[in-house]
Design a protein around this motif. Structure first.
Motif, mmCIF file in Angstrom:
data_model
loop_
_atom_site.group_PDB
_atom_site.id
_atom_site.type_symbol
_atom_site.label_atom_id
_atom_site.label_comp_id
_atom_site.label_asym_id
_atom_site.label_seq_id
_atom_site.Cartn_x
_atom_site.Cartn_y
_atom_site.Cartn_z
ATOM 1 N N GLU A 1 -0.681 4.525 -1.645
ATOM 2 C CA GLU A 1 -1.732 5.150 -0.846
ATOM 3 C C GLU A 1 -1.143 5.844 0.378
ATOM 4 O O GLU A 1 -1.566 6.936 0.740
ATOM 5 C CB GLU A 1 -2.770 4.112 -0.408
ATOM 6 N N LYS B 1 0.446 9.163 -0.524
ATOM 7 C CA LYS B 1 -0.568 10.191 -0.781
ATOM 8 C C LYS B 1 -1.235 10.671 0.506
ATOM 9 O O LYS B 1 -1.527 11.845 0.660
ATOM 10 C CB LYS B 1 -1.643 9.647 -1.733
ATOM 11 N N ASN C 1 0.811 -1.215 0.000
ATOM 12 C CA ASN C 1 0.000 0.000 0.000
ATOM 13 C C ASN C 1 0.848 1.271 0.000
ATOM 14 O O ASN C 1 0.375 2.323 0.424
ATOM 15 C CB ASN C 1 -0.927 0.014 1.214
#
Length: 98
Positions: free
Chosen positions: A33, A36, A30
């Motif tokens: 993600e 971000k 991940n």
């Protein structure tokens, strides 16, 4: 590769990271993600990459030259989001102009 170079060459001098936790996050499925969602982790991640990059002939901190500078520039670009998160800025604008 760059993360490994960081831990092999610099971590013993500046052991401020939990190596296992950082690796789990940075090399986890991940990561996009996480980068971000967390400007602070993204800045740390790109700084570690930039430092490790220097051990693979990725340049120096000289502005505009080399891969290390490009990676570090990403971290520098996140400073405003770390110091004053967007949510706080929007709230400030609403209270000021509202």
């Amino acid at each position: 590769m760059y993360i490994e170079a960081y831990f092999q060459n610099l971590h013993s001098v500046y052991p401020f990271l939990d190596q296992r936790d950082f690796r789990n996050r940075a090399l986890g499925p991940n990561i996009r993600e996480l980068l971000k969602a967390s400007p602070a982790f993204s800045a740390l991640y790109h700084t570690v990459l930039a430092l490790g990059c220097q051990y693979h002939e990725g340049g120096t901190w000289e502005p505009g030259k080399g891969e290390a500078w490009k990676l570090f520039q990403v971290a520098l670009g996140l400073i405003a989001d770390i110091l004053l998160p967007r949510e706080h800025l929007i709230g400030l604008q609403v209270s000021f102009f509202g």
